[in-house]
Design an enzyme around this catalytic site. Structure first.
Site, short mmCIF file in Angstrom:
data_model
loop_
_atom_site.label_atom_id
_atom_site.label_comp_id
_atom_site.label_asym_id
_atom_site.label_seq_id
_atom_site.Cartn_x
_atom_site.Cartn_y
_atom_site.Cartn_z
N HIS A 1 0.84 -1.19 0.00
CA HIS A 1 0.00 0.00 0.00
C HIS A 1 0.88 1.25 0.00
CE1 HIS A 1 0.38 -0.70 4.51
NE2 HIS A 1 0.88 0.49 4.36
P1 TYD Z 1 -2.65 -4.01 7.23
O1 TYD Z 1 -2.62 -2.57 6.83
O2 TYD Z 1 -3.23 -4.98 6.26
O3 TYD Z 1 -1.20 -4.49 7.65
P2 TYD Z 1 0.12 -4.57 6.73
O4 TYD Z 1 0.28 -3.26 6.05
O5 TYD Z 1 1.24 -4.85 7.67
O6 TYD Z 1 -0.02 -5.70 5.76
O7 TYD Z 1 -3.42 -4.10 8.62
C1 TYD Z 1 -3.94 -5.32 9.12
C2 TYD Z 1 -5.22 -5.02 9.90
O8 TYD Z 1 -4.93 -4.21 11.05
C3 TYD Z 1 -6.25 -4.26 9.08
O9 TYD Z 1 -7.53 -4.79 9.42
C4 TYD Z 1 -6.15 -2.85 9.57
C5 TYD Z 1 -5.69 -3.02 11.00
N1 TYD Z 1 -4.86 -1.91 11.50
C6 TYD Z 1 -5.33 -1.07 12.49
O10 TYD Z 1 -6.48 -1.20 12.95
N2 TYD Z 1 -4.53 -0.07 12.96
C7 TYD Z 1 -3.28 0.11 12.48
O11 TYD Z 1 -2.56 1.04 12.93
C8 TYD Z 1 -2.79 -0.75 11.44
C9 TYD Z 1 -1.42 -0.57 10.87
C10 TYD Z 1 -3.61 -1.77 10.98
#
Ligand code: TYD
Length: 140
Positions: free
Chosen positions: A53
């Site tokens: 992302h």
């Molecule tokens: P995600 O953005 O998919 O993690 P990565 O970028 O490491 O692959 O996040 C995983 C889940 O956690 C998603 O449901 C969103 C949630 N999340 C939060 O609630 N708060 C946060 O600060 C982060 C980074 C993720």
């Protein structure tokens, strides 16, 4: 709006003594923004790719406080750089509007993320083609 030239490794100050190591990450000085949020990733298998992302607003610093991982940064214009994170006192600064992918997690990897904003899903761009389109439009 291509910020990949701002990506850089940060060497955090260490105050080690005979008792062990202590690494400091102070917002606004060691870390180039005020820290609003901390999260960490561990237990990811080596074949997992996380991230995938760009953030419209958030700046982050990633530090492997244990183990190792790799971070691939893309600028949406065909340039990409791969960084290895494998030291608890070395971080990578990622500005907003760069595409990032984290992978190659060691079994003992604990990847700490310091972020400049509270969590807001609406500032995430999770589609690479959409990200490239936004970068292209912003360059015109
Ligand atoms: P995600 O953005 O998919 O993690 P990565 O970028 O490491 O692959 O996040 C995983 C889940 O956690 C998603 O449901 C969103 C949630 N999340 C939060 O609630 N708060 C946060 O600060 C982060 C980074 C993720």
């Amino acid at each position: 709006m291509n910020n990949i030239d701002q990506v850089r490794m940060l060497e955090l100050p260490e105050r080690g003594d005979e008792r062990g190591n202590l690494v400091i990450a102070e917002g606004g000085s060691d870390i180039p923004f005020d820290i609003q949020r901390v999260f960490y990733i561990y237990g990811s298998d080596p074949d997992v790719i996380r991230g995938c992302h760009a953030n419209r607003v958030s700046e982050v610093v990633l530090i492997n406080v244990a183990g190792s991982s790799k971070v691939k940064v893309l600028d949406g214009e065909g340039n990409e750089i791969v960084y290895s994170l494998n030291r608890p006192k070395t971080g990578i600064y990622l500005p907003n509007m760069v595409w990032k992918e984290m992978y190659d997690f060691s079994a003992d990897s604990v990847l700490l993320c310091l972020a400049s904003t509270h969590y807001d899903e609406t500032e995430y761009i999770r589609d690479l083609d959409e990200y490239k389109k936004i970068i292209k439009e912003s360059a015109q």
